[in-house]
Design an enzyme around this catalytic site. Structure first.
Site, PDB file in Angstrom:
ATOM      1  N   SER A 145       0.987  -1.216   0.015  1.00  0.00           N
ATOM      2  CA  SER A 145      -0.103  -0.085  -0.002  1.00  0.00           C
ATOM      3  C   SER A 145       0.938   1.203  -0.079  1.00  0.00           C
ATOM      4  O   SER A 145       1.636   1.531   0.781  1.00  0.00           O
ATOM      5  CB  SER A 145      -0.748   0.159   1.340  1.00  0.00           C
ATOM      6  OG  SER A 145      -1.709  -0.923   1.421  1.00  0.00           O
ATOM      7  N   HIS A 173      -3.685   0.504  -4.587  1.00  0.00           N
ATOM      8  CA  HIS A 173      -3.095  -0.666  -5.303  1.00  0.00           C
ATOM      9  C   HIS A 173      -3.378  -0.461  -6.718  1.00  0.00           C
ATOM     10  O   HIS A 173      -4.542  -1.010  -7.057  1.00  0.00           O
ATOM     11  CB  HIS A 173      -3.310  -1.997  -4.898  1.00  0.00           C
ATOM     12  CG  HIS A 173      -3.078  -2.121  -3.371  1.00  0.00           C
ATOM     13  ND1 HIS A 173      -1.946  -3.202  -2.997  1.00  0.00           N
ATOM     14  CD2 HIS A 173      -3.634  -1.902  -2.305  1.00  0.00           C
ATOM     15  CE1 HIS A 173      -1.721  -3.082  -1.691  1.00  0.00           C
ATOM     16  NE2 HIS A 173      -2.518  -2.299  -1.400  1.00  0.00           N
ATOM     17  N   HIS A 233      -4.816  -9.750  -1.483  1.00  0.00           N
ATOM     18  CA  HIS A 233      -5.256  -9.957  -0.059  1.00  0.00           C
ATOM     19  C   HIS A 233      -6.014 -10.918   0.165  1.00  0.00           C
ATOM     20  O   HIS A 233      -7.182 -10.994  -0.575  1.00  0.00           O
ATOM     21  CB  HIS A 233      -5.429  -8.666   0.562  1.00  0.00           C
ATOM     22  CG  HIS A 233      -4.450  -7.633   0.458  1.00  0.00           C
ATOM     23  ND1 HIS A 233      -4.647  -6.744  -0.508  1.00  0.00           N
ATOM     24  CD2 HIS A 233      -3.610  -7.174   1.278  1.00  0.00           C
ATOM     25  CE1 HIS A 233      -3.592  -5.815  -0.497  1.00  0.00           C
ATOM     26  NE2 HIS A 233      -2.844  -5.924   0.605  1.00  0.00           N
ATOM     27  N   TYR A 248      -8.308 -10.698   2.529  1.00  0.00           N
ATOM     28  CA  TYR A 248      -9.663 -10.016   2.895  1.00  0.00           C
ATOM     29  C   TYR A 248     -10.601  -9.678   1.527  1.00  0.00           C
ATOM     30  O   TYR A 248     -11.578  -9.490   1.837  1.00  0.00           O
ATOM     31  CB  TYR A 248      -9.405  -8.854   3.778  1.00  0.00           C
ATOM     32  CG  TYR A 248      -8.510  -7.679   2.896  1.00  0.00           C
ATOM     33  CD1 TYR A 248      -8.959  -6.834   2.252  1.00  0.00           C
ATOM     34  CD2 TYR A 248      -7.525  -7.438   3.579  1.00  0.00           C
ATOM     35  CE1 TYR A 248      -8.267  -5.653   1.738  1.00  0.00           C
ATOM     36  CE2 TYR A 248      -6.438  -6.515   3.027  1.00  0.00           C
ATOM     37  CZ  TYR A 248      -6.962  -5.777   2.172  1.00  0.00           C
ATOM     38  OH  TYR A 248      -6.381  -4.798   1.596  1.00  0.00           O
ATOM     39  N   GLU A 249      -9.658  -9.493   0.440  1.00  0.00           N
ATOM     40  CA  GLU A 249     -10.544  -9.272  -0.837  1.00  0.00           C
ATOM     41  C   GLU A 249     -11.521 -10.555  -1.121  1.00  0.00           C
ATOM     42  O   GLU A 249     -12.207 -10.361  -2.303  1.00  0.00           O
ATOM     43  CB  GLU A 249      -9.451  -9.049  -1.876  1.00  0.00           C
ATOM     44  CG  GLU A 249      -8.876  -7.572  -1.620  1.00  0.00           C
ATOM     45  CD  GLU A 249      -7.971  -7.492  -2.718  1.00  0.00           C
ATOM     46  OE1 GLU A 249      -8.286  -6.993  -3.901  1.00  0.00           O
ATOM     47  OE2 GLU A 249      -6.567  -7.678  -2.648  1.00  0.00           O
ATOM     48  N   ALA A 292       2.640  -2.050   4.128  1.00  0.00           N
ATOM     49  CA  ALA A 292       2.294  -1.290   5.149  1.00  0.00           C
ATOM     50  C   ALA A 292       1.954  -1.843   6.433  1.00  0.00           C
ATOM     51  O   ALA A 292       1.329  -2.966   6.036  1.00  0.00           O
ATOM     52  CB  ALA A 292       1.377   0.059   4.658  1.00  0.00           C
ATOM     53  N   MET A 295      -1.773  -6.942   6.992  1.00  0.00           N
ATOM     54  CA  MET A 295      -2.816  -7.899   6.251  1.00  0.00           C
ATOM     55  C   MET A 295      -2.235  -8.572   5.121  1.00  0.00           C
ATOM     56  O   MET A 295      -2.865  -8.938   4.290  1.00  0.00           O
ATOM     57  CB  MET A 295      -4.045  -7.136   5.999  1.00  0.00           C
ATOM     58  CG  MET A 295      -4.469  -6.137   7.275  1.00  0.00           C
ATOM     59  SD  MET A 295      -6.042  -5.325   6.578  1.00  0.00           S
ATOM     60  CE  MET A 295      -6.455  -4.377   8.204  1.00  0.00           C
ATOM     61  N   SER A 296      -1.038  -8.699   4.831  1.00  0.00           N
ATOM     62  CA  SER A 296      -0.434  -9.303   3.724  1.00  0.00           C
ATOM     63  C   SER A 296       0.889 -10.215   4.219  1.00  0.00           C
ATOM     64  O   SER A 296       1.151 -10.514   5.183  1.00  0.00           O
ATOM     65  CB  SER A 296      -0.397  -8.297   2.725  1.00  0.00           C
ATOM     66  OG  SER A 296       0.738  -7.244   3.325  1.00  0.00           O
ATOM     67  N   ASN A 329       1.704   3.486  11.074  1.00  0.00           N
ATOM     68  CA  ASN A 329       0.674   3.848  12.449  1.00  0.00           C
ATOM     69  C   ASN A 329       1.094   2.989  13.476  1.00  0.00           C
ATOM     70  O   ASN A 329       1.428   1.800  13.096  1.00  0.00           O
ATOM     71  CB  ASN A 329      -0.595   3.931  12.031  1.00  0.00           C
ATOM     72  CG  ASN A 329      -1.024   2.303  11.594  1.00  0.00           C
ATOM     73  OD1 ASN A 329      -0.926   1.953  10.350  1.00  0.00           O
ATOM     74  ND2 ASN A 329      -1.513   1.696  12.402  1.00  0.00           N
ATOM     75  N   HIS A 388      -7.584   4.338   6.143  1.00  0.00           N
ATOM     76  CA  HIS A 388      -6.663   3.840   5.100  1.00  0.00           C
ATOM     77  C   HIS A 388      -6.029   4.947   4.415  1.00  0.00           C
ATOM     78  O   HIS A 388      -4.670   4.728   4.043  1.00  0.00           O
ATOM     79  CB  HIS A 388      -7.503   2.883   4.251  1.00  0.00           C
ATOM     80  CG  HIS A 388      -6.807   2.308   3.021  1.00  0.00           C
ATOM     81  ND1 HIS A 388      -5.709   1.518   3.176  1.00  0.00           N
ATOM     82  CD2 HIS A 388      -6.739   2.667   1.640  1.00  0.00           C
ATOM     83  CE1 HIS A 388      -5.247   1.054   2.006  1.00  0.00           C
ATOM     84  NE2 HIS A 388      -5.654   1.945   1.093  1.00  0.00           N
TER      85      HIS A 388
HETATM   86  N1  HPA Z   1      -3.028  -3.147  11.258  1.00  0.00           N
HETATM   87  C1  HPA Z   1      -3.068  -3.955  10.182  1.00  0.00           C
HETATM   88  N2  HPA Z   1      -2.782  -3.476   9.088  1.00  0.00           N
HETATM   89  C2  HPA Z   1      -2.286  -2.344   8.850  1.00  0.00           C
HETATM   90  C3  HPA Z   1      -2.118  -1.518   9.697  1.00  0.00           C
HETATM   91  C4  HPA Z   1      -2.466  -1.872  11.038  1.00  0.00           C
HETATM   92  O1  HPA Z   1      -2.579  -0.981  11.991  1.00  0.00           O
HETATM   93  N3  HPA Z   1      -1.327  -0.587   9.348  1.00  0.00           N
HETATM   94  C5  HPA Z   1      -1.018  -0.673   7.996  1.00  0.00           C
HETATM   95  N4  HPA Z   1      -1.627  -2.070   7.664  1.00  0.00           N
END
Ligand code: HPA
Length: 271
Positions: free
Chosen positions: A29, A60, A82, A84-85, A112, A210-211, A234, A246
């Site tokens: 990302s 993406h 991903h 989750y998709e 990310a 998440m990847s 973050n 996001h």
């Molecule tokens: N959690 C999960 N996936 C992420 C995060 C997060 O805080 N930040 C960027 N991708």
């Protein structure tokens, strides 16, 4: 059947290229900017590649790009798939099987991630030393085709110490500060709860995302040397003082992207 599908995708890509790279990088990302540094580019939209999955996430793009960076030919996946998709873990690793048949040997994965380790701060870059697969889904579940890899692949060293050392040398040469740590996979698409983050921290996670873990497992299975780096965009839930978005993840990733791109450029030239 699966092998034939992968071969059809690989043959399609091979026909468009005069030379096949040895290294591929998956851009997470907000990190797709590496493609802007590439020269003599051949951009192949995923939608054109037979049997390829199609990506759907904002931030993406969906391109398989081959070109030179610092004079070195590489392949870049601008946009990944991903869990989750709605893809199965095997489907989202489909491009890796294609890379394998193309002859790609080194895989760099970027993402990310949220910082779980309280010593981290947004904008930090973290070399992934190891992973925890908290979602228990595995891309290798299903029939095994020995032409790709073994039924029970070893995961004692999922991230290549050789590439990691080169990455550390590249970072030192460029004066780039980095962390090292354990990346934990959460399925998403919601962010984690504060209680989940406390649990993950107690279990040894430094970052959460998440990847990357499916690709790491699959890359090892396929016999590739895998290197991973997270951009901490973050602090994770409960450590962060604000709610996640996001847009903020992509903004911080974009900001750190210049540093990460310079680093990855130096790294790919050395491998
Ligand atoms: N959690 C999960 N996936 C992420 C995060 C997060 O805080 N930040 C960027 N991708």
């Amino acid at each position: 059947m699966f092998y034939e599908k992968v071969k059809e995708s690989a043959d399609f890509i091979r026909e468009k290229l005069s030379e096949i790279p040895k290294t591929a990088i998956i851009l997470g990302s907000g990190l797709g900017g590496l493609v802007d540094f590439m020269e003599e580019k051949c951009v192949i939209p995923y939608a054109e590649i037979p049997n390829f999955p199609k990506s759907s996430v904002a931030g993406h793009a969906g391109n398989f790009v081959v070109g030179k960076i610092g004079g070195k030919l590489i392949a870049a996946m601008q946009g990944r798939f991903h869990y989750y998709e709605g893809f199965s873990a095997r489907e989202l690793c489909y491009p890796l099987y294609v890379m394998k048949l193309l002859g790609i040997e080194n895989l760099i994965v970027t993402n990310a991630a949220g910082g779980v380790n309280r010593d981290f701060k947004p904008g930090d870059l973290m070399i992934i030393d190891n992973y925890i697969n908290f979602i228990r889904v595995n891309p290798l579940i299903g029939d095994n085709d020995d032409r790709f890899g073994p039924r029970f692949p070893d995961m004692s060293e999922p991230y290549s110490p050789v590439i990691r050392e080169k990455a550390e040398n590249a970072a030192k040469k460029l004066g780039i500060d980095y962390k090292r740590g354990v990346y934990a996979l959460f399925n998403g698409p919601c962010y984690e709860s504060a209680a989940e983050i406390r649990a993950f921290a107690a279990l040894g996670a430094d970052a959460v995302g998440m990847s990357t873990v499916p690709e790491t497992i699959c890359g090892n299975y396929l016999g590739m040397e895998v290197f991973g780096v997270s951009c901490i965009t973050n602090m994770a839930t409960g450590i962060a003082t604000v709610k996640h978005s996001h847009e903020e993840v992509v903004r911080v990733a974009n900001e750190a992207s210049e540093k990460l791109c310079a680093w990855m450029k130096e790294l790919v030239v050395s491998i």
